[in-house]
Write an enzyme that holds these catalytic residues in place. Sequence first.
Site, PDB file in Angstrom:
ATOM      1  N   HIS A  55       0.719 -28.735  31.428  1.00 57.02           N
ATOM      2  CA  HIS A  55       0.709 -28.460  29.975  1.00 57.02           C
ATOM      3  C   HIS A  55       0.703 -29.748  29.156  1.00 57.02           C
ATOM      4  CE1 HIS A  55       1.329 -24.126  30.524  1.00 57.02           C
ATOM      5  NE2 HIS A  55       2.157 -24.457  31.488  1.00 57.02           N
TER       6      HIS A  55
ATOM      7  N   ASN B  79       2.612 -17.790  28.899  1.00 52.07           N
ATOM      8  CA  ASN B  79       1.208 -18.150  29.061  1.00 52.07           C
ATOM      9  C   ASN B  79       0.327 -17.096  28.389  1.00 52.07           C
ATOM     10  OD1 ASN B  79       1.716 -20.457  30.629  1.00 52.07           O
ATOM     11  ND2 ASN B  79       1.701 -19.299  32.533  1.00 52.07           N
TER      12      ASN B  79
ATOM     13  N   HIS C 177      12.646 -24.624  27.160  1.00 52.47           N
ATOM     14  CA  HIS C 177      13.442 -24.316  28.351  1.00 52.47           C
ATOM     15  C   HIS C 177      13.716 -22.818  28.389  1.00 52.47           C
ATOM     16  CE1 HIS C 177      16.314 -24.289  31.497  1.00 52.47           C
ATOM     17  NE2 HIS C 177      17.403 -24.380  30.758  1.00 52.47           N
TER      18      HIS C 177
ATOM     19  N   TYR D   4      12.829 -27.031  33.989  1.00 53.93           N
ATOM     20  CA  TYR D   4      12.557 -27.426  32.615  1.00 53.93           C
ATOM     21  C   TYR D   4      13.578 -28.433  32.097  1.00 53.93           C
ATOM     22  CZ  TYR D   4       8.696 -24.222  31.741  1.00 53.93           C
ATOM     23  OH  TYR D   4       7.476 -23.602  31.755  1.00 53.93           O
TER      24      TYR D   4
END
Length: 745
Positions: free
Chosen positions: A119, A191, A383, A406
Amino acid sequence: MTTEHSDATPETGDGGLPGKPGPVSPSVAEPTQPAQPLPPKPDQTGPETVSPTGQPTGAEQARTAQSGAYLTTAQGARLYDSDHSLKAGARGPVLIQDHHLREKIMHFDHERIPERVVHARGAAAHGVFQGYGTAGEVSKAAFLAKDVETPVFVRFSTVLGSRGSADTVRDTRGFATKFYTDEGTFDLVGNNIPVFFIQDAIKFPDIIHAGKPHPDREIPQAQSAHDTFWDFVSLHTEATHHTLWNMSDRGIPRSFRMMEGFGVHTFRLVNTAGDTALVKFHWKPKLGVHSLVWEEAQLINGMDPDFHRRDLFDAIESGAFPQWELGIQVFPDTPEQTFEGIDLLDPTKIVPEELAPVQPIGLMTLNANTKNYFAETEQVAFHPGHLVPGIDVTDDPLLAGRLFSYLDTQISRLGGPNFGQIPINRPQAPVNDMLRDGMHQTAVHTGVAPYRPNSLDGGCPFLAGADMGAYIETPVKVPEASKVREAPASFSDHFSQPRLFWLSMSPPEREHIIAAYTFELNKCFEQAVKERTLNVLANIDPQLCEHVAAGLGLPAPAAKESLVAVDPSPALSQLGGTWPTDGRVVGIVADDAADLAGVRAARQAVLDRGMVPLVIAPAGGTLDAGGDPIAVQRTFATARSVEFDALLFAGAPGPGSDAYGARDAKAGAPAPQGPDPRVLLLLTEAYRHGKAVGGWNEASAVLEAAGIGTDVPGVIVGDSATGAVEAAAAALAAHRAWDRFPPAL
């Protein structure tokens, strides 16, 4: 010290079109009158001005940016020169005592932070979320209550590419939303595809290593069309469902604004009575879900690799604010955690919307662009463990790994554990966490007892009970079991849902999937990888396998597993509806001999419908310079069909004076007779990409020269400019004229 911008001129001549770099137009000469920094543009905002511990400061956002009319050092000392190092004479050696040189170079050397492993390529915007109040039966989360407005920051991204890669590659897109709620920050990190490649986070390094460029040559960039990716997913068939979504039109969205978002995992919601339900989160775009065609995506990567981020920023600047409804699919929280035989803990599975409808619970509107890419888009830290009361996690093994990963990655990227104090990450709720020190600590803590229980600080901070809004994990009973490295039997079904997806696609969408698999596998070198992937496709559908095999010049294998009987899910198809046309771009092609009154009328009609008109002419400047000038935004040399959703011709424009190949290869050679070859290229590309094309006032002559019939779907020949715009808007509501090219399937 003056604060006037005497060397700047007001905005003129752009017709309010998006993309203007600054809030005012510059003068030709370099400004010399000292002035304060310009304000941000009207479409821009920044993080709320809260303290590192979440307290509103009341400060103007400008106070967090640069200030003062004069260049200074980082410590505020004014500088008289920043172009020359301090030297022993004009030709002498540079002196080590040059503290300004040292500070300037030191900071430059450290301007970059490690990009995200995945990402990395992203774009973001600010907005607001308004709860509908319809989630109250299943969640006590305060931000979901009726009419509660919550600031949000949303980051869209591609997965595989580096920060410098292109936007319109075939890839999964990230859709991450940070809600700055009164109860703390909630991050919904998902996503644009509702399933994932893997079922367990321990395999995440494997799928990403397979998808990334080959480690020996660092190619290909930002794409899956290579051997290592297909080697992994053909051996690891739990990836089949996600791979099929990626090979569909979902892998090349038209815009972030026309892209669904999914929470991927199943979450647990808790209401005020303590009752629980399992849910899946969905973002539904108000503009509908639309995609590019593959050739169009390839052209855009060369013409405008920033296509998606530019589209997002321009839409917001133009006032066409993107909107999504947040919805949930709700399931009973049973010990089995299944629904209609579907394992809700398996992140490679969906629940068809026909079995569990998506219930809208709120509306998100993105209404402001960022002020600074690095400070906001690059430094924002999401997160899945940033939760608020009323929202809890489940035992999804992929989610468990994300809850660890994360946090871990922020320490590497953002320099330490205090990344939450970076302005874009600061909660907008009071923070008293007893966490101290560490790199980049910007909160100036008071008190002497950062521990509890304590008496020296009066016992503060105190623990809160459930009645005071404390976050309390749901007391879920853990079954007695042995420690094993296994997956439940339900996780072993790798083909029924890919088959469901394939059978739910319309004929044009199936053609696009076949083309995507054929393209990607033809980029692979190893024959074994291609044959193994065909074995996977045979277990989805024989027709899919046969057509891809024909494109590869290979025989189609028979299925090795029984083909499951499934009911198609119409909700999975992007086709068949009509949607708003807000922000769509309409190219209006004209020259000085065209119906310029009609051009003005068409331009206004496009604006009236919330779309963006761009005038395309043989040369830049204006049309009708001696009368009522029409600003030209594109020329025959600079325009390409991929910029536009529709093309309208105000007659049959003549060739441009630069229409010869030595200056513009698209023009060919020698100088053209009849329509400019670049106009024909513009038209034929748009036509074969299924876009609305046509016009008025002899536009049929251009269509005829391009070999395009006037009785073809999506081809417009209007009696007037406004009539042509009306017809184009109707065609755009369906996105494309998909029935222009009958599919073979």
